[in-house]
Design a protein around this motif. Structure first.
Motif, PDB file in Angstrom:
ATOM      1  N   THR A   1       0.748   3.789  -3.261  1.00  6.77           N
ATOM      2  CA  THR A   1       0.257   5.125  -2.927  1.00  6.77           C
ATOM      3  C   THR A   1       1.243   6.200  -3.342  1.00  6.77           C
ATOM      4  O   THR A   1       0.865   7.350  -3.609  1.00  6.77           O
ATOM      5  CB  THR A   1      -0.027   5.229  -1.411  1.00  6.77           C
TER       6      THR A   1
ATOM      7  N   GLU B   1      -7.757  -3.528  -4.727  1.00  6.59           N
ATOM      8  CA  GLU B   1      -7.631  -2.495  -3.694  1.00  6.59           C
ATOM      9  C   GLU B   1      -6.374  -1.653  -3.908  1.00  6.59           C
ATOM     10  O   GLU B   1      -6.403  -0.422  -3.800  1.00  6.59           O
ATOM     11  CB  GLU B   1      -7.594  -3.147  -2.314  1.00  6.59           C
ATOM     12  N   LEU B   2      -5.262  -2.313  -4.218  1.00  7.17           N
ATOM     13  CA  LEU B   2      -4.000  -1.595  -4.425  1.00  7.17           C
ATOM     14  C   LEU B   2      -4.068  -0.691  -5.655  1.00  7.17           C
ATOM     15  O   LEU B   2      -3.555   0.440  -5.634  1.00  7.17           O
ATOM     16  CB  LEU B   2      -2.851  -2.592  -4.561  1.00  7.17           C
TER      17      LEU B   2
ATOM     18  N   LEU C   1      -5.914   2.381  -4.735  1.00  2.33           N
ATOM     19  CA  LEU C   1      -5.089   3.254  -3.898  1.00  2.33           C
ATOM     20  C   LEU C   1      -4.034   3.995  -4.720  1.00  2.33           C
ATOM     21  O   LEU C   1      -3.719   5.151  -4.438  1.00  2.33           O
ATOM     22  CB  LEU C   1      -4.370   2.430  -2.815  1.00  2.33           C
TER      23      LEU C   1
ATOM     24  N   LYS D   1       0.830  -1.210   0.000  1.00  2.00           N
ATOM     25  CA  LYS D   1       0.000   0.000   0.000  1.00  2.00           C
ATOM     26  C   LYS D   1       0.860   1.254   0.000  1.00  2.00           C
ATOM     27  O   LYS D   1       0.586   2.222  -0.725  1.00  2.00           O
ATOM     28  CB  LYS D   1      -0.927  -0.003   1.219  1.00  2.00           C
TER      29      LYS D   1
END
Length: 298
Positions: free
Chosen positions: A36, A57-58, A61, A32
């Motif tokens: 990010t 999800e990554l 992000l 993450k």
């Protein structure tokens, strides 16, 4: 003129990373942090892990910063599987800026006891109950896999370190071509109420492996560094879960808390960027000061 801006010193935008055990716990925290900040991350996990959900999800992000993720399954107990992983990455990338060799397991004796208070008979029975295969698998994942991963991906890491950046600068000057190996502060403990012998021994071996690999790869300036996390939320250490064997110890850490994703991501960003480009062959303990005051658990 050198820039001392944090945005330049810790910049990983556009860099390529491979993170093992990247679908949960510390590995997910690291993944993450990287996406990010604009890195491309290959998340390596077991087939049984929820890799699709994690990758989605990554990618969400990383969208704003240009970071991305891709999942690759691999059995890290197998030398052949690691070899195939190296081939797969080589077909996708000409360089690899960082290998975060993070995956790990813990296998406690099935017949547990409080090591600090058990009778001789209880202690012997507990220690004898752990199977040889548990010791072997612990070392395969926690120590041996780091070795084979570093060897399999060495050409890509060396290429990243040697990559011309411009103005006579090479990738190594910006921290590229680095291996970060996850150990544990358990490697520094002797006395524990829970029998972590196989786990702690494998992590102590990992600490020395960091120095051995750094020395072997010095001519290519492929840096090898380690991190020794303390109490950090993971499958191994379910912080906040009922019955957690370490739950009573958090207030004994000088920091008075468990580790967080910020703690781990910040450490990694330092080690893999220009900020940490002059750091090689050492392990950094990230435990909130726990080992300063205690030789294990009480």
């Amino acid at each position: 003129m050198a820039s001392l801006s944090a945005l330049d010193l810790f910049n990983v935008k556009g860099r390529v990373a491979l993170v093992t055990g990247g679908s949960s716990g510390i590995g997910l925290m690291i993944s993450k942090g990287l996406v990010t900040n604009g890195a491309k991350v290959y998340v390596v996990s077991l087939l049984s892990d929820p890799i699709t959900e994690v990758v989605n999800e990554l990618n969400e992000l990383g969208r704003e910063a240009g970071g991305s993720a891709e999942g690759i399954p691999c059995d890290l107990t197998s030398k052949d599987s690691i070899k195939e992983l190296g081939k797969t990455i080589s077909q996708k990338e000409s360089t690899l800026d960082m290998l975060i060799s993070n995956a790990g397991i813990r296998r406690d004796p099935p017949q547990s006891c409080n090591v600090l208070t058990a009778s001789l008979e209880q202690l012997q029975a507990s220690m004898w109950s752990i199977g040889q295969e548990d010791w072997e698998n612990t070392f395969r994942v926690n120590t041996t896999a780091h070795y084979y991963l570093s060897v399999a991906l060495l050409p890509l890491l060396a290429a990243a370190a040697d990559k011309p950046i411009g103005d006579g600068i090479k990738g190594r000057d910006e921290g590229r071509g680095v291996i970060v190996i996850t150990s544990s502060c358990a490697s520094m403990h002797n006395v524990t109420n829970v029998d972590l012998t196989s786990y702690a021994t494998s992590k102590a071996a990992t600490d020395h492996l960091v120095r051995l690999l750094a020395a072997k790869y010095n001519r290519f300036y492929v840096r090898v560094v380690g991190i020794n996390p303390g109490f950090v939320p993971s499958n191994m250490n379910p912080v906040g879960a009922e019955g957690n064997i370490f739950s009573s110890l958090f207030d004994k850490v000088p920091a008075k808390r468990a580790g967080s994703s910020e703690d781990l991501a910040g450490t990694i960003l330092y080690l893999v960027s220009k900020a940490g480009a002059y750091v090689d062959g050492v392990s950094l303990c990230v435990d909130g000061g726990r080992i300063l005051l205690a030789n294990g658990q009480e």
